[in-house]
Write a protein that holds these residues in place. Structure first.
Motif, PDB file in Angstrom:
ATOM      1  N   LYS A   1     -19.611 -43.169  71.612  1.00  0.00           N
ATOM      2  CA  LYS A   1     -19.491 -41.641  71.583  1.00  0.00           C
ATOM      3  C   LYS A   1     -20.429 -41.207  70.852  1.00  0.00           C
ATOM      4  CE  LYS A   1     -16.217 -38.070  70.526  1.00  0.00           C
ATOM      5  NZ  LYS A   1     -14.946 -37.741  70.010  1.00  0.00           N
ATOM      6  N   ALA A   2     -20.877 -41.461  69.724  1.00  0.00           N
ATOM      7  CA  ALA A   2     -22.088 -40.869  69.170  1.00  0.00           C
ATOM      8  C   ALA A   2     -23.594 -41.194  69.599  1.00  0.00           C
ATOM      9  CB  ALA A   2     -22.072 -41.381  67.579  1.00  0.00           C
ATOM     10  N   ALA A   3     -23.642 -42.235  70.219  1.00  0.00           N
ATOM     11  CA  ALA A   3     -24.736 -42.711  70.902  1.00  0.00           C
ATOM     12  C   ALA A   3     -25.127 -41.821  72.237  1.00  0.00           C
ATOM     13  CB  ALA A   3     -24.700 -44.314  71.408  1.00  0.00           C
ATOM     14  N   SER A   4     -23.913 -41.695  72.831  1.00  0.00           N
ATOM     15  CA  SER A   4     -24.193 -40.951  74.198  1.00  0.00           C
ATOM     16  C   SER A   4     -24.629 -39.471  73.816  1.00  0.00           C
ATOM     17  CB  SER A   4     -22.900 -40.975  74.997  1.00  0.00           C
ATOM     18  OG  SER A   4     -22.039 -40.297  74.360  1.00  0.00           O
ATOM     19  N   ALA A   5     -24.154 -38.985  72.753  1.00  0.00           N
ATOM     20  CA  ALA A   5     -24.508 -37.691  72.534  1.00  0.00           C
ATOM     21  C   ALA A   5     -25.895 -37.452  72.439  1.00  0.00           C
ATOM     22  CB  ALA A   5     -23.591 -37.047  71.295  1.00  0.00           C
ATOM     23  N   VAL A   6     -26.689 -38.502  71.714  1.00  0.00           N
ATOM     24  CA  VAL A   6     -28.147 -38.294  71.744  1.00  0.00           C
ATOM     25  C   VAL A   6     -29.015 -39.013  72.665  1.00  0.00           C
ATOM     26  CG1 VAL A   6     -27.964 -37.464  69.139  1.00  0.00           C
ATOM     27  CG2 VAL A   6     -27.932 -39.827  69.818  1.00  0.00           C
ATOM     28  N   ASN A   7     -28.406 -39.493  73.816  1.00  0.00           N
ATOM     29  CA  ASN A   7     -29.083 -40.436  74.789  1.00  0.00           C
ATOM     30  C   ASN A   7     -29.601 -41.758  74.397  1.00  0.00           C
ATOM     31  OD1 ASN A   7     -30.074 -40.608  77.403  1.00  0.00           O
ATOM     32  ND2 ASN A   7     -32.121 -39.954  77.049  1.00  0.00           N
ATOM     33  N   VAL A   8     -28.763 -42.425  73.461  1.00  0.00           N
ATOM     34  CA  VAL A   8     -29.014 -43.801  73.177  1.00  0.00           C
ATOM     35  C   VAL A   8     -28.364 -44.982  73.608  1.00  0.00           C
ATOM     36  CG1 VAL A   8     -28.983 -45.164  70.807  1.00  0.00           C
ATOM     37  CG2 VAL A   8     -29.821 -42.899  70.528  1.00  0.00           C
ATOM     38  N   LEU A   9     -29.017 -45.587  74.044  1.00  0.00           N
ATOM     39  CA  LEU A   9     -28.332 -46.887  74.661  1.00  0.00           C
ATOM     40  C   LEU A   9     -27.966 -47.976  73.875  1.00  0.00           C
ATOM     41  CD1 LEU A   9     -27.930 -48.704  77.219  1.00  0.00           C
ATOM     42  CD2 LEU A   9     -30.123 -49.730  76.857  1.00  0.00           C
ATOM     43  N   VAL A  10     -26.730 -48.212  73.938  1.00  0.00           N
ATOM     44  CA  VAL A  10     -26.142 -49.303  73.137  1.00  0.00           C
ATOM     45  C   VAL A  10     -25.912 -50.599  73.758  1.00  0.00           C
ATOM     46  CG1 VAL A  10     -23.869 -50.076  71.461  1.00  0.00           C
ATOM     47  CG2 VAL A  10     -24.358 -47.631  72.118  1.00  0.00           C
ATOM     48  N   VAL A  11     -26.647 -51.750  73.025  1.00  0.00           N
ATOM     49  CA  VAL A  11     -26.529 -53.098  73.520  1.00  0.00           C
ATOM     50  C   VAL A  11     -25.316 -53.754  72.654  1.00  0.00           C
ATOM     51  CG1 VAL A  11     -27.814 -55.328  73.663  1.00  0.00           C
ATOM     52  CG2 VAL A  11     -29.212 -53.146  74.070  1.00  0.00           C
ATOM     53  N   LEU A  12     -24.486 -54.357  73.378  1.00  0.00           N
ATOM     54  CA  LEU A  12     -23.276 -54.976  72.587  1.00  0.00           C
ATOM     55  C   LEU A  12     -23.768 -56.329  72.565  1.00  0.00           C
ATOM     56  CD1 LEU A  12     -20.473 -54.516  71.633  1.00  0.00           C
ATOM     57  CD2 LEU A  12     -19.591 -55.164  73.847  1.00  0.00           C
ATOM     58  N   VAL A  13     -23.480 -57.136  71.211  1.00  0.00           N
ATOM     59  CA  VAL A  13     -23.798 -58.135  71.185  1.00  0.00           C
ATOM     60  C   VAL A  13     -22.433 -59.023  70.381  1.00  0.00           C
ATOM     61  CG1 VAL A  13     -25.161 -60.013  69.840  1.00  0.00           C
ATOM     62  CG2 VAL A  13     -26.035 -57.991  70.442  1.00  0.00           C
ATOM     63  N   VAL A  14     -21.835 -59.902  71.042  1.00  0.00           N
ATOM     64  CA  VAL A  14     -20.718 -60.537  70.620  1.00  0.00           C
ATOM     65  C   VAL A  14     -20.983 -62.060  70.445  1.00  0.00           C
ATOM     66  CG1 VAL A  14     -18.247 -61.209  71.541  1.00  0.00           C
ATOM     67  CG2 VAL A  14     -19.410 -58.999  72.197  1.00  0.00           C
ATOM     68  N   PRO A  15     -21.062 -62.251  69.060  1.00  0.00           N
ATOM     69  CA  PRO A  15     -21.645 -63.756  68.929  1.00  0.00           C
ATOM     70  C   PRO A  15     -20.575 -64.990  69.147  1.00  0.00           C
ATOM     71  CG  PRO A  15     -21.599 -62.080  66.853  1.00  0.00           C
ATOM     72  CD  PRO A  15     -21.078 -61.333  67.952  1.00  0.00           C
ATOM     73  N   ASP A  16     -19.485 -64.380  69.276  1.00  0.00           N
ATOM     74  CA  ASP A  16     -18.585 -65.582  69.892  1.00  0.00           C
ATOM     75  C   ASP A  16     -18.705 -66.009  71.060  1.00  0.00           C
ATOM     76  OD1 ASP A  16     -17.590 -65.636  67.270  1.00  0.00           O
ATOM     77  OD2 ASP A  16     -15.502 -65.055  68.033  1.00  0.00           O
ATOM     78  N   ALA A  17     -19.373 -65.052  71.976  1.00  0.00           N
ATOM     79  CA  ALA A  17     -19.649 -65.224  73.369  1.00  0.00           C
ATOM     80  C   ALA A  17     -21.088 -65.997  73.647  1.00  0.00           C
ATOM     81  CB  ALA A  17     -19.563 -63.875  74.166  1.00  0.00           C
ATOM     82  N   ILE A  18     -21.755 -66.046  72.396  1.00  0.00           N
ATOM     83  CA  ILE A  18     -23.304 -66.540  72.518  1.00  0.00           C
ATOM     84  C   ILE A  18     -23.455 -68.126  72.031  1.00  0.00           C
ATOM     85  CG2 ILE A  18     -25.723 -66.087  72.191  1.00  0.00           C
ATOM     86  CD1 ILE A  18     -24.808 -63.167  71.617  1.00  0.00           C
ATOM     87  N   GLU A  19     -24.015 -68.725  73.027  1.00  0.00           N
ATOM     88  CA  GLU A  19     -23.935 -70.322  72.254  1.00  0.00           C
ATOM     89  C   GLU A  19     -25.002 -70.344  71.038  1.00  0.00           C
ATOM     90  OE1 GLU A  19     -25.199 -74.578  74.155  1.00  0.00           O
ATOM     91  OE2 GLU A  19     -24.886 -72.941  75.301  1.00  0.00           O
ATOM     92  N   THR A  20     -26.039 -69.646  71.024  1.00  0.00           N
ATOM     93  CA  THR A  20     -26.785 -69.775  69.775  1.00  0.00           C
ATOM     94  C   THR A  20     -27.158 -68.268  69.285  1.00  0.00           C
ATOM     95  OG1 THR A  20     -28.864 -69.765  71.391  1.00  0.00           O
ATOM     96  CG2 THR A  20     -28.060 -71.794  70.246  1.00  0.00           C
ATOM     97  N   PRO A  21     -26.019 -67.541  68.756  1.00  0.00           N
ATOM     98  CA  PRO A  21     -26.222 -66.049  68.446  1.00  0.00           C
ATOM     99  C   PRO A  21     -27.487 -65.926  67.616  1.00  0.00           C
ATOM    100  CG  PRO A  21     -24.613 -67.287  67.115  1.00  0.00           C
ATOM    101  CD  PRO A  21     -24.819 -68.191  68.048  1.00  0.00           C
ATOM    102  N   GLU A  22     -27.953 -66.846  66.498  1.00  0.00           N
ATOM    103  CA  GLU A  22     -28.815 -66.455  65.571  1.00  0.00           C
ATOM    104  C   GLU A  22     -30.312 -66.212  66.439  1.00  0.00           C
ATOM    105  OE1 GLU A  22     -30.928 -66.009  61.949  1.00  0.00           O
ATOM    106  OE2 GLU A  22     -28.728 -66.209  62.242  1.00  0.00           O
ATOM    107  N   GLU A  23     -30.542 -67.175  67.261  1.00  0.00           N
ATOM    108  CA  GLU A  23     -31.987 -67.053  68.424  1.00  0.00           C
ATOM    109  C   GLU A  23     -31.712 -65.780  69.052  1.00  0.00           C
ATOM    110  OE1 GLU A  23     -32.091 -70.712  70.762  1.00  0.00           O
ATOM    111  OE2 GLU A  23     -31.941 -71.985  68.828  1.00  0.00           O
ATOM    112  N   HIS A  24     -30.574 -65.343  69.473  1.00  0.00           N
ATOM    113  CA  HIS A  24     -30.238 -64.327  70.207  1.00  0.00           C
ATOM    114  C   HIS A  24     -30.772 -63.001  69.709  1.00  0.00           C
ATOM    115  CE1 HIS A  24     -28.756 -61.877  73.655  1.00  0.00           C
ATOM    116  NE2 HIS A  24     -28.110 -61.154  72.795  1.00  0.00           N
TER     117      HIS A  24
END
Length: 332
Positions: free
Chosen positions: A80-103
């Motif tokens: 909600k806050a990001a859309s008000a200033v035209n900022v894109l949010v990239v969602l990162v879910v570590p449990d869904a990533i095999e190597t989150p640190e590298e991601h």
């Protein structure tokens, strides 16, 4: 830009024209601006420039998983806050990533993100995120990490836990057990500390109350309840204090599967006050965290950092106990 303009003896708009190649500038003036940039070692703040001209910046929102409604609601507040200033949010879910640190490292190396909002599921922070915090904006939400001096937006979990435990004690319960969160997490530590303060205030030895740790997931609440049922019948608690609603729901399911009634045989409280909590039978007594507000304020703090502004070291929101039907006096 103001310093560059003064050093080059030109207007700020001229500096902007040179930086963005967005307007005509005489060669002699352009050279003065470029010389000033070199002398002052000026590096444009791309995040702030994007925010001010309302073009898209990109931030990362890191959450442990999205099966927990609380995490999803925090993320909604960020969006909600990001859309008000035209900022894109990239969602990162570590449990869904095999190597989150590298991601994480790939995100930062490619400079795809201008800032990070970090919600820990482990009580620690990947080194790549901390490296970014040394040169770019990072804000913690619902968490404080020892040794990481980063701004955070949190809820007063300790007070909320103390107040909900006091409500249970006021109903006459003295045989208690705690289903706590991951011991390394700041939130779990705060909630356990609040429970223990209430126990001591009621004349109970806090160390006499058993603690069964889960991981904030529903399944771990059921597993903890199974361990509790292995206690001798005369030692079984008449009330369970669960460090979040999902574990409370898991405990309720396991108790019912084994022939116990809630709240007649065992009273239960949760924490977070998820929307589903008021729809359960019985309706779950819980501690409300303003999840969406926490996400919104974390994003606003991040944007302030991106613009070079100062922010609070810890922005703490209140927790409010929601008394419902899942707690009654023992033996009713």
């Amino acid at each position: 830009m103001k310093d560059v303009a003064e050093h080059a003896n030109v207007s700020i708009s001229t500096v902007s024209y040179v930086l963005n190649d967005s307007g005509p500038v005489a060669p002699e003036r352009r050279n003065r601006v470029l010389d000033a940039i070199r002398v002052l070692n000026y590096s444009p703040n791309e995040s702030a420039r994007s925010l001010k001209r309302r073009s898209a910046s990109t931030i990362a929102m890191v959450v442990p998983d999205l099966t927990n409604q609380f995490f999803a609601m925090v993320t909604e507040g960020v969006q909600k806050a990001a859309s008000a200033v035209n900022v894109l949010v990239v969602l990162v879910v570590p449990d869904a990533i095999e190597t989150p640190e590298e991601h994480y490292a790939k995100l930062l190396r490619s400079q795809r993100v201008d800032g990070v909002i970090y919600l820990s599921g482990t009580g620690s922070m990947p080194e790549t995120i901390y490296e970014m915090a040394r040169s770019g904006p990072v804000v913690l939400v619902d968490e404080q990490i020892p040794g990481r001096d980063l701004p955070s937006v949190v809820c007063d979990s300790r007070r909320g836990a103390r107040e909900v435990a006091t409500h249970v004690l006021d109903q006459g319960h003295r045989r208690l057990a705690v289903i706590g969160g991951p011991p390394a997490l700041w939130t779990a530590q705060q909630r356990l500390a609040g429970y223990r303060e209430a126990f001591a205030g009621a004349g109970l030895d806090p160390d006499s109350v058993p603690v069964f740790n889960g991981d904030y997931r529903q399944e771990s609440g059921g597993e903890a309840a199974a361990k509790i049922l292995q206690l001798p019948e005369d030692e079984r608690p008449t009330a369970l204090l669960c460090a979040n609603d999902l574990m409370a729901i898991g405990a309720i399911e396991h108790l019912r599967t084994n022939g116990l009634r809630v709240p007649e045989d065992v009273s239960i409280v949760g924490f977070d006050d998820l929307p589903i909590s008021a729809l359960l039978t019985p309706r779950l007594t819980s501690v409300r965290q303003p999840a969406r507000d926490m996400g919104y304020r974390a994003a606003k703090a991040l944007f302030d950092l991106m613009e070079g502004k100062d922010v609070e070291a810890a922005d703490q929101l209140p927790a409010v106990v929601q008394i419902r039907d899942s707690v009654v006096p023992p033996g009713r």
